[in-house]
Design an enzyme around this catalytic site. Structure first.
Site, PDB file in Angstrom:
ATOM      1  N   ALA A 254      -1.738  66.914  86.995  1.00 30.96           N
ATOM      2  CA  ALA A 254      -0.527  66.848  86.157  1.00 30.96           C
ATOM      3  C   ALA A 254      -0.694  67.673  84.896  1.00 30.96           C
ATOM      4  O   ALA A 254      -0.136  67.370  83.857  1.00 30.96           O
ATOM      5  CB  ALA A 254      -0.234  65.396  85.794  1.00 30.96           C
TER       6      ALA A 254
ATOM      7  N   ARG B  78       9.285  75.892  84.100  1.00 32.62           N
ATOM      8  CA  ARG B  78      10.602  76.049  84.719  1.00 32.62           C
ATOM      9  C   ARG B  78      11.515  74.840  84.517  1.00 32.62           C
ATOM     10  O   ARG B  78      12.697  74.895  84.810  1.00 32.62           O
ATOM     11  CB  ARG B  78      10.430  76.346  86.225  1.00 32.62           C
ATOM     12  CG  ARG B  78       9.851  77.726  86.491  1.00 32.62           C
ATOM     13  CD  ARG B  78       9.356  77.880  87.928  1.00 32.62           C
ATOM     14  NE  ARG B  78       8.046  77.257  88.121  1.00 32.62           N
ATOM     15  CZ  ARG B  78       7.386  77.229  89.289  1.00 32.62           C
ATOM     16  NH1 ARG B  78       7.925  77.792  90.348  1.00 32.62           N
ATOM     17  NH2 ARG B  78       6.203  76.647  89.379  1.00 32.62           N
TER      18      ARG B  78
ATOM     19  N   GLN C 245      -7.648  69.125  81.358  1.00 31.09           N
ATOM     20  CA  GLN C 245      -7.824  70.541  81.660  1.00 31.09           C
ATOM     21  C   GLN C 245      -7.308  71.319  80.445  1.00 31.09           C
ATOM     22  O   GLN C 245      -6.115  71.369  80.195  1.00 31.09           O
ATOM     23  CB  GLN C 245      -7.023  70.916  82.919  1.00 31.09           C
ATOM     24  CG  GLN C 245      -7.292  72.326  83.394  1.00 31.09           C
ATOM     25  CD  GLN C 245      -6.306  72.787  84.458  1.00 31.09           C
ATOM     26  OE1 GLN C 245      -5.203  72.276  84.578  1.00 31.09           O
ATOM     27  NE2 GLN C 245      -6.707  73.774  85.225  1.00 31.09           N
TER      28      GLN C 245
ATOM     29  N   GLU D 261      -0.789  82.299  99.231  1.00 34.07           N
ATOM     30  CA  GLU D 261       0.213  82.118  98.175  1.00 34.07           C
ATOM     31  C   GLU D 261       1.250  83.230  98.296  1.00 34.07           C
ATOM     32  O   GLU D 261       0.919  84.363  98.664  1.00 34.07           O
ATOM     33  CB  GLU D 261      -0.459  82.152  96.800  1.00 34.07           C
ATOM     34  CG  GLU D 261      -1.249  80.894  96.486  1.00 34.07           C
ATOM     35  CD  GLU D 261      -0.440  79.613  96.670  1.00 34.07           C
ATOM     36  OE1 GLU D 261       0.554  79.432  95.966  1.00 34.07           O
ATOM     37  OE2 GLU D 261      -0.794  78.809  97.548  1.00 34.07           O
TER      38      GLU D 261
ATOM     39  N   LYS E 168      23.820  41.795  75.682  1.00 32.96           N
ATOM     40  CA  LYS E 168      22.480  42.307  75.366  1.00 32.96           C
ATOM     41  C   LYS E 168      21.594  41.177  74.873  1.00 32.96           C
ATOM     42  O   LYS E 168      22.040  40.380  74.049  1.00 32.96           O
ATOM     43  CB  LYS E 168      22.581  43.377  74.279  1.00 32.96           C
ATOM     44  CG  LYS E 168      21.236  43.986  73.953  1.00 32.96           C
ATOM     45  CD  LYS E 168      21.074  44.384  72.496  1.00 32.96           C
ATOM     46  CE  LYS E 168      20.797  43.208  71.603  1.00 32.96           C
ATOM     47  NZ  LYS E 168      20.359  43.560  70.244  1.00 32.96           N
TER      48      LYS E 168
ATOM     49  N   TYR F  80      31.668  41.200  73.172  1.00 30.07           N
ATOM     50  CA  TYR F  80      30.290  41.640  72.962  1.00 30.07           C
ATOM     51  C   TYR F  80      29.437  40.402  72.672  1.00 30.07           C
ATOM     52  O   TYR F  80      29.702  39.665  71.710  1.00 30.07           O
ATOM     53  CB  TYR F  80      30.177  42.635  71.798  1.00 30.07           C
ATOM     54  CG  TYR F  80      28.718  42.909  71.475  1.00 30.07           C
ATOM     55  CD1 TYR F  80      27.883  43.475  72.437  1.00 30.07           C
ATOM     56  CD2 TYR F  80      28.163  42.565  70.245  1.00 30.07           C
ATOM     57  CE1 TYR F  80      26.534  43.692  72.189  1.00 30.07           C
ATOM     58  CE2 TYR F  80      26.815  42.785  69.984  1.00 30.07           C
ATOM     59  CZ  TYR F  80      26.008  43.350  70.965  1.00 30.07           C
ATOM     60  OH  TYR F  80      24.685  43.553  70.721  1.00 30.07           O
TER      61      TYR F  80
ATOM     62  N   ARG G 193      40.593  32.156  58.984  1.00 30.50           N
ATOM     63  CA  ARG G 193      39.863  33.329  58.557  1.00 30.50           C
ATOM     64  C   ARG G 193      39.266  33.126  57.178  1.00 30.50           C
ATOM     65  O   ARG G 193      38.580  33.973  56.661  1.00 30.50           O
ATOM     66  CB  ARG G 193      40.768  34.563  58.547  1.00 30.50           C
ATOM     67  CG  ARG G 193      41.382  34.876  59.901  1.00 30.50           C
ATOM     68  CD  ARG G 193      41.884  36.293  59.948  1.00 30.50           C
ATOM     69  NE  ARG G 193      40.809  37.213  59.617  1.00 30.50           N
ATOM     70  CZ  ARG G 193      40.910  38.164  58.710  1.00 30.50           C
ATOM     71  NH1 ARG G 193      42.022  38.312  58.040  1.00 30.50           N
ATOM     72  NH2 ARG G 193      39.902  38.945  58.478  1.00 30.50           N
TER      73      ARG G 193
HETATM   74  C1  UD1 Z   1       1.320  74.942  94.721  1.00 27.37           C
HETATM   75  C2  UD1 Z   1       0.433  75.550  95.831  1.00 27.37           C
HETATM   76  C3  UD1 Z   1       1.342  76.100  96.913  1.00 27.37           C
HETATM   77  C4  UD1 Z   1       2.225  74.993  97.452  1.00 27.37           C
HETATM   78  C5  UD1 Z   1       3.019  74.315  96.323  1.00 27.37           C
HETATM   79  C6  UD1 Z   1       3.690  73.077  96.846  1.00 27.37           C
HETATM   80  C7  UD1 Z   1      -1.642  76.360  94.817  1.00 27.37           C
HETATM   81  C8  UD1 Z   1      -2.376  77.535  94.332  1.00 27.37           C
HETATM   82  N1  UD1 Z   1      -0.402  76.594  95.285  1.00 27.37           N
HETATM   83  O1  UD1 Z   1       2.092  75.998  94.150  1.00 27.37           O
HETATM   84  O2  UD1 Z   1       0.561  76.644  98.002  1.00 27.37           O
HETATM   85  O3  UD1 Z   1       3.106  75.516  98.445  1.00 27.37           O
HETATM   86  O4  UD1 Z   1       2.140  73.907  95.266  1.00 27.37           O
HETATM   87  O5  UD1 Z   1       4.509  72.487  95.873  1.00 27.37           O
HETATM   88  O6  UD1 Z   1      -2.193  75.272  94.829  1.00 27.37           O
HETATM   89  N2  UD1 Z   1      -1.695  72.155  87.891  1.00 27.37           N
HETATM   90  C9  UD1 Z   1      -2.692  71.792  87.006  1.00 27.37           C
HETATM   91  N3  UD1 Z   1      -3.426  72.759  86.413  1.00 27.37           N
HETATM   92  C10 UD1 Z   1      -3.245  74.082  86.650  1.00 27.37           C
HETATM   93  C11 UD1 Z   1      -2.228  74.459  87.541  1.00 27.37           C
HETATM   94  C12 UD1 Z   1      -1.463  73.469  88.159  1.00 27.37           C
HETATM   95  O7  UD1 Z   1      -2.902  70.590  86.770  1.00 27.37           O
HETATM   96  O8  UD1 Z   1      -3.989  74.900  86.074  1.00 27.37           O
HETATM   97  C13 UD1 Z   1      -0.907  71.080  88.551  1.00 27.37           C
HETATM   98  C14 UD1 Z   1       0.572  71.070  88.159  1.00 27.37           C
HETATM   99  O9  UD1 Z   1       0.790  70.150  87.105  1.00 27.37           O
HETATM  100  C15 UD1 Z   1       1.244  70.580  89.445  1.00 27.37           C
HETATM  101  C16 UD1 Z   1       0.320  71.067  90.545  1.00 27.37           C
HETATM  102  O10 UD1 Z   1      -0.938  71.334  89.929  1.00 27.37           O
HETATM  103  O11 UD1 Z   1       1.305  69.164  89.496  1.00 27.37           O
HETATM  104  C17 UD1 Z   1       0.837  72.320  91.253  1.00 27.37           C
HETATM  105  O12 UD1 Z   1       0.986  73.378  90.333  1.00 27.37           O
HETATM  106  P1  UD1 Z   1       2.195  74.384  90.406  1.00 27.37           P
HETATM  107  O13 UD1 Z   1       2.005  75.411  89.372  1.00 27.37           O
HETATM  108  O14 UD1 Z   1       3.475  73.654  90.438  1.00 27.37           O
HETATM  109  O15 UD1 Z   1       1.921  75.071  91.847  1.00 27.37           O
HETATM  110  P2  UD1 Z   1       2.967  75.802  92.765  1.00 27.37           P
HETATM  111  O16 UD1 Z   1       3.213  77.171  92.234  1.00 27.37           O
HETATM  112  O17 UD1 Z   1       4.132  74.950  93.004  1.00 27.37           O
HETATM  113 CA    CA Z   2       4.907  72.979  92.114  1.00 22.54          CA
END
Ligand code: UD1
Ligand code: CA
Length: 454
Positions: A12, A18, A78, A158, A337, A352, A426
């Site tokens: 996460a 986006r 991270q 990818e 409430k 209310y 009143r």
């Molecule tokens: C990723 C997959 C892709 C798959 C898609 C499905 C990889 C390289 N690609 O792409 O093949 O089809 O999910 O939804 O795995 N995250 C981190 N740290 C990072 C990068 C990401 O914790 O440095 C976490 C994000 O919070 C997210 C998950 O990893 O929960 C996926 O990352 P995201 O950037 O959404 O990957 P996609 O481009 O969707």
């Molecule tokens: Ca994703």
């Protein structure tokens, strides 16, 4: 057979650019609950006996949401977003304890069912080193593509790194992966970042495992199970899918809904037997509706309990802390409430009721207001059992209306009314110059309210 141990790592830490939001992607909600909570629950239900979550720097809010579901979840940070494999490796200490299975899940893939996750783990028990969840995408753009040969998974490509031919493949990576604990670190440590984005891709684990002479497989599931959420459109699509499931579960449990598609539910909405929900009702978090209750159209409920055979709406609003007893009637344009409305009490129109208790069998007339807020603090109103509050009355809290008491229409009640008495009128109008300014002054000083009616 001995149960296999399983470490589930929930990623996460992505920035979720986006989503165009200041809120972490993992904290956006579907079914009234943050995305990460859905994933944590699936991880636990699928046998994750140890759960780790990887969050970005300064994301204590995400860690707290994760711990609200699994209090003993280990939190790893991270600091630099160098890709999904890099994120997984922040949990190195947990992986090094060599659980049988290491499961990687994404916080942005909240619809996955526990059964699907279990199916993904199954091949590891059969000797595979890597299992990947795949699905046929209606629109594959943005997803990694699965390159297969019969049952075997050869590699994940990818999109940015894929050839035109590979892009034409519809079988996509859902993002969930299960790795055999005994090989996980060796595989993960071999992943490099020589790709279009210069990131450490978890998806490279497949080709690396094969190079090591290990087996990788793909498990197929439906797109609705694994919709990834990267933007608000996908968030809305995931919500729609979840609502579909919640409505189906409610119908299955015996709720009568003539237009289920117009009823919005929360993950934790609870229904008793023989409940009817009319069209266009919204349930926020924390609502329980007991046996035989009727919730009529255009009502909005949140943090409320609706007792047996109670009737709510149409056009009612129940806010957090509402407790409706058996046979209570809350009618149109009534807001409640933090109030307990006891057995058989009624407030049928335009009222209310806040910070209050309404005794059994009491009748609250149209236009009744509990004046619970004096501009500084909230105060309680107590209405005794069997009391009658005439229309258009203002009950200025704190105030107590006795059992069986009667308040005449249009009254402004500022003093307690003894049991079985009548309060009416009143009162005389008093003007106190400068009083409102003094109220604001004490408020600014954080003091208590000047005496009511002073
Ligand atoms: C990723 C997959 C892709 C798959 C898609 C499905 C990889 C390289 N690609 O792409 O093949 O089809 O999910 O939804 O795995 N995250 C981190 N740290 C990072 C990068 C990401 O914790 O440095 C976490 C994000 O919070 C997210 C998950 O990893 O929960 C996926 O990352 P995201 O950037 O959404 O990957 P996609 O481009 O969707
Ligand atoms: Ca994703």
């Amino acid at each position: 057979m001995q149960q296999r141990t399983c470490l589930a790592i929930v990623l996460a830490a992505g920035e979720g650019v986006r989503m165009r939001s200041d809120l972490s992607k993992a904290l956006h909600r579907i079914g009234g609950r943050p995305l990460i909570e859905h994933v944590m629950r699936a991880a636990r239900q699928a046998g994750g006996n140890e759960i780790a979550v990887v969050v970005g720097p300064g994301r204590d809010d995400v860690a707290a949401a994760a711990r609200s579901v699994v209090p003993q979840a280990q939190v790893f940070r991270q600091d630099e977003r160098l890709g999904t494999a890099h994120a997984v490796l922040t949990a190195r200490d947990a992986i090094a304890r060599t659980p049988d299975d290491v499961l990687v899940m994404f916080a942005d893939t909240p619809l996955v069912r526990a059964e699907t996750v279990e199916a993904l783990r199954a091949p590891l028990a059969g000797g595979a080193a890597v299992a990947v969840l795949g699905f046929m995408a209606a629109d594959p753009s943005g997803y990694g593509r699965l390159l297969t040969d019969g049952d075997e998974l050869i590699a994940i490509r990818e999109e940015r790194d894929a050839t035109a031919e590979e892009r034409a493949i519809g079988f996509c990576n859902a993002g969930l992966m299960a790795l055999a604990g005994e090989h996980a670190l060796a595989i993960l440590d071999t992943i490099g970042n020589a790709n279009a984005r210069g990131e450490f891709y978890l998806t490279d684990a497949v080709a690396i495992a094969r190079d090591m002479g290990l087996k990788a497989v793909a498990i197929a599931t439906s797109e609705d199970d694994v919709r990834g959420i990267n933007n608000k459109t996908q968030l809305a699509e995931a919500e729609a899918e979840l609502q579909k499931r919640l409505r189906a579960a409610a119908l299955e449990a015996g709720v009568t809904m003539v237009a289920p598609d117009t009823v919005f539910l929360c993950d934790d909405t609870r229904f008793g037997k023989d409940v009817t929900v009319e069209p266009f009702v919204v349930f926020g978090a924390g609502v329980t509706v007991e046996d035989g209750a009727l919730v009529r159209s255009f009502s909005h409920l949140e943090g409320a309990r609706v007792g047996k055979a109670a009737r709510v709406g149409p056009f009612a609003r129940l806010r957090p802390g509402t407790e409706l007893g058996e046979d209570v009637h809350i009618g149109n344009f009534v807001e409640v409430k933090a109030a307990q409305i006891e057995t058989g009490a009624k407030a049928n129109h335009l009222a209310y009721i806040g910070d209050a208790r309404v005794g059994a069998g009491a009748n609250v007339g149209a236009g009744t207001i509990t004046c619970n807020y004096d501009g500084v603090a909230k105060h309680r109103t107590e209405i005794g059992k069997g009391a009658f509050i005439g229309s258009n009355s203002a009950l200025v809290a704190p105030v107590k209306i006795g059992d069986g008491a009667y308040v005449g229409s249009g009254s402004v009640v500022t003093r307690d009314v003894p049991d079985d008495s009548l309060a009416i009128g009143r009162g005389e109008q008093t003007i106190k110059e400068g009083w409102a300014k003094r109220l604001r002054d004490v408020k600014a000083l954080g003091k208590k309210t000047p005496k009511k009616q002073a």
